[in-house]
Scaffold this motif. Structure first.
Motif, PDB file in Angstrom:
ATOM      1  N   ALA A   1       0.845  -1.197   0.000  1.00  0.00           N
ATOM      2  CA  ALA A   1       0.000   0.000   0.000  1.00  0.00           C
ATOM      3  C   ALA A   1       0.874   1.238   0.000  1.00  0.00           C
ATOM      4  CB  ALA A   1      -0.914   0.003   1.215  1.00  0.00           C
ATOM      5  N   THR A   2       0.399   2.249  -0.692  1.00  0.00           N
ATOM      6  CA  THR A   2       1.021   3.570  -0.675  1.00  0.00           C
ATOM      7  C   THR A   2      -0.036   4.535  -0.157  1.00  0.00           C
ATOM      8  OG1 THR A   2       0.308   4.125  -2.925  1.00  0.00           O
ATOM      9  CG2 THR A   2       2.426   2.955  -2.694  1.00  0.00           C
ATOM     10  N   GLU A   3       0.272   5.798  -0.163  1.00  0.00           N
ATOM     11  CA  GLU A   3      -0.725   6.777   0.278  1.00  0.00           C
ATOM     12  C   GLU A   3      -1.921   6.822  -0.670  1.00  0.00           C
ATOM     13  OE1 GLU A   3       1.019  10.609   0.921  1.00  0.00           O
ATOM     14  OE2 GLU A   3       2.438   9.841   2.411  1.00  0.00           O
ATOM     15  N   THR A   4      -1.718   6.429  -1.913  1.00  0.00           N
ATOM     16  CA  THR A   4      -2.781   6.559  -2.910  1.00  0.00           C
ATOM     17  C   THR A   4      -3.392   5.244  -3.375  1.00  0.00           C
ATOM     18  OG1 THR A   4      -1.166   6.579  -4.709  1.00  0.00           O
ATOM     19  CG2 THR A   4      -1.834   8.722  -3.798  1.00  0.00           C
ATOM     20  N   GLY A   5      -2.707   4.122  -3.150  1.00  0.00           N
ATOM     21  CA  GLY A   5      -3.232   2.869  -3.664  1.00  0.00           C
ATOM     22  C   GLY A   5      -2.849   1.659  -2.845  1.00  0.00           C
ATOM     23  N   LYS A   6      -3.551   0.574  -3.107  1.00  0.00           N
ATOM     24  CA  LYS A   6      -3.291  -0.692  -2.430  1.00  0.00           C
ATOM     25  C   LYS A   6      -3.407  -1.799  -3.459  1.00  0.00           C
ATOM     26  CE  LYS A   6      -5.101  -3.519   1.363  1.00  0.00           C
ATOM     27  NZ  LYS A   6      -6.101  -3.525   2.443  1.00  0.00           N
ATOM     28  N   SER A   7      -2.397  -2.676  -3.483  1.00  0.00           N
ATOM     29  CA  SER A   7      -2.376  -3.789  -4.416  1.00  0.00           C
ATOM     30  C   SER A   7      -2.189  -5.082  -3.638  1.00  0.00           C
ATOM     31  CB  SER A   7      -1.228  -3.609  -5.417  1.00  0.00           C
ATOM     32  OG  SER A   7      -1.158  -4.704  -6.298  1.00  0.00           O
TER      33      SER A   7
ATOM     34  N   ALA B   1      -1.885 -17.413  -8.524  1.00  0.00           N
ATOM     35  CA  ALA B   1      -3.023 -18.092  -9.154  1.00  0.00           C
ATOM     36  C   ALA B   1      -4.316 -17.294  -9.101  1.00  0.00           C
ATOM     37  CB  ALA B   1      -3.234 -19.489  -8.572  1.00  0.00           C
ATOM     38  N   PHE B   2      -4.264 -16.047  -8.637  1.00  0.00           N
ATOM     39  CA  PHE B   2      -5.446 -15.194  -8.605  1.00  0.00           C
ATOM     40  C   PHE B   2      -5.154 -13.902  -9.355  1.00  0.00           C
ATOM     41  CE2 PHE B   2      -6.010 -17.917  -4.943  1.00  0.00           C
ATOM     42  CZ  PHE B   2      -7.350 -18.260  -5.030  1.00  0.00           C
ATOM     43  N   ALA B   3      -6.183 -13.284  -9.888  1.00  0.00           N
ATOM     44  CA  ALA B   3      -6.026 -11.985 -10.543  1.00  0.00           C
ATOM     45  C   ALA B   3      -5.605 -10.955  -9.500  1.00  0.00           C
ATOM     46  CB  ALA B   3      -7.344 -11.568 -11.193  1.00  0.00           C
ATOM     47  N   PRO B   4      -4.790  -9.978  -9.899  1.00  0.00           N
ATOM     48  CA  PRO B   4      -4.376  -8.957  -8.940  1.00  0.00           C
ATOM     49  C   PRO B   4      -5.560  -8.101  -8.500  1.00  0.00           C
ATOM     50  CG  PRO B   4      -3.714  -8.333 -11.149  1.00  0.00           C
ATOM     51  CD  PRO B   4      -4.273  -9.727 -11.237  1.00  0.00           C
ATOM     52  N   LEU B   5      -5.470  -7.606  -7.279  1.00  0.00           N
ATOM     53  CA  LEU B   5      -6.465  -6.664  -6.772  1.00  0.00           C
ATOM     54  C   LEU B   5      -5.789  -5.309  -6.662  1.00  0.00           C
ATOM     55  CD1 LEU B   5      -7.956  -8.780  -3.843  1.00  0.00           C
ATOM     56  CD2 LEU B   5      -8.979  -8.382  -6.079  1.00  0.00           C
ATOM     57  N   LEU B   6      -6.495  -4.268  -7.018  1.00  0.00           N
ATOM     58  CA  LEU B   6      -5.955  -2.912  -6.950  1.00  0.00           C
ATOM     59  C   LEU B   6      -7.069  -1.974  -6.519  1.00  0.00           C
ATOM     60  CD1 LEU B   6      -3.563  -0.951  -7.572  1.00  0.00           C
ATOM     61  CD2 LEU B   6      -4.544  -0.735  -9.874  1.00  0.00           C
ATOM     62  N   PHE B   7      -6.752  -1.131  -5.543  1.00  0.00           N
ATOM     63  CA  PHE B   7      -7.735  -0.168  -5.050  1.00  0.00           C
ATOM     64  C   PHE B   7      -7.122   1.221  -5.015  1.00  0.00           C
ATOM     65  CE2 PHE B   7      -8.703  -4.248  -3.098  1.00  0.00           C
ATOM     66  CZ  PHE B   7     -10.018  -4.427  -3.497  1.00  0.00           C
ATOM     67  N   CYS B   8      -7.901   2.211  -5.402  1.00  0.00           N
ATOM     68  CA  CYS B   8      -7.500   3.614  -5.301  1.00  0.00           C
ATOM     69  C   CYS B   8      -7.956   4.115  -3.940  1.00  0.00           C
ATOM     70  CB  CYS B   8      -8.132   4.445  -6.409  1.00  0.00           C
ATOM     71  SG  CYS B   8      -7.747   6.202  -6.260  1.00  0.00           S
ATOM     72  N   LEU B   9      -7.007   4.374  -3.063  1.00  0.00           N
ATOM     73  CA  LEU B   9      -7.352   4.788  -1.699  1.00  0.00           C
ATOM     74  C   LEU B   9      -7.774   6.251  -1.620  1.00  0.00           C
ATOM     75  CD1 LEU B   9      -4.547   2.910   0.262  1.00  0.00           C
ATOM     76  CD2 LEU B   9      -6.895   2.183  -0.209  1.00  0.00           C
ATOM     77  N   VAL B  10      -7.554   7.003  -2.689  1.00  0.00           N
ATOM     78  CA  VAL B  10      -7.972   8.411  -2.717  1.00  0.00           C
ATOM     79  C   VAL B  10      -9.460   8.499  -3.037  1.00  0.00           C
ATOM     80  CG1 VAL B  10      -7.667  10.626  -3.877  1.00  0.00           C
ATOM     81  CG2 VAL B  10      -5.675   9.201  -3.378  1.00  0.00           C
ATOM     82  N   ASN B  11      -9.881   7.854  -4.127  1.00  0.00           N
ATOM     83  CA  ASN B  11     -11.273   7.921  -4.570  1.00  0.00           C
ATOM     84  C   ASN B  11     -12.147   6.828  -3.970  1.00  0.00           C
ATOM     85  OD1 ASN B  11     -10.601  10.089  -6.274  1.00  0.00           O
ATOM     86  ND2 ASN B  11      -9.973   8.677  -7.889  1.00  0.00           N
ATOM     87  N   ASP B  12     -11.532   5.800  -3.412  1.00  0.00           N
ATOM     88  CA  ASP B  12     -12.278   4.651  -2.896  1.00  0.00           C
ATOM     89  C   ASP B  12     -11.636   4.164  -1.587  1.00  0.00           C
ATOM     90  OD1 ASP B  12     -13.915   2.390  -2.673  1.00  0.00           O
ATOM     91  OD2 ASP B  12     -12.730   1.224  -4.099  1.00  0.00           O
ATOM     92  N   PRO B  13     -11.694   4.998  -0.536  1.00  0.00           N
ATOM     93  CA  PRO B  13     -11.026   4.622   0.716  1.00  0.00           C
ATOM     94  C   PRO B  13     -11.609   3.368   1.366  1.00  0.00           C
ATOM     95  CG  PRO B  13     -12.358   6.596   1.022  1.00  0.00           C
ATOM     96  CD  PRO B  13     -12.357   6.289  -0.446  1.00  0.00           C
ATOM     97  N   GLY B  14     -12.830   2.988   1.017  1.00  0.00           N
ATOM     98  CA  GLY B  14     -13.433   1.777   1.559  1.00  0.00           C
ATOM     99  C   GLY B  14     -13.056   0.523   0.782  1.00  0.00           C
TER     100      GLY B  14
END
Length: 106
Positions: free
Chosen positions: A3-9, A14-27
């Protein structure tokens, strides 16, 4: 996971990567892990995770005696480490499940 200040991966083999924008989608409700528009972010996060995993402190080894000392740690902390529950670990090997101590009511 990284995780960084702006994103989480989150990477799991064997699974697709997950990526979240912590700025626009903190939940963390919108997975951008398969979004073509975020391929560069996925690659950057993956590279950061790889760099971290290759640091010397991440490659510590110890002798077999230490492994023996660590055996049963899950019982001491009242957890089944590495498995969701007993059913998930069932059939993985004859000695995969430690002997669980009885739970006491609190």
């Amino acid at each position: 996971m990284i995780a960084t200040e702006t994103g989480k991966s989150i990477h799991a083999p064997a699974f697709a990567p997950l990526l979240f924008c912590l700025v626009n989608d903190p939940g963390e409700l919108t997975d951008l892990g398969r979004s073509p528009e975020h391929a560069d972010v996925r690659l950057s996060m993956s590279n950061k995770l790889a760099d971290w995993s290759l640091r010397f402190r991440q490659r510590e080894t110890w002798p077999e005696e230490r492994d023996i000392q660590m055996t049963g740690l899950d019982q001491r902390v009242d957890a089944l480490i590495g498995y969701w529950d007993e059913n998930d670990a069932a059939g993985k090997g004859p000695n995969i499940l430690p002997i669980q101590k009885p739970r006491t009511a609190n």
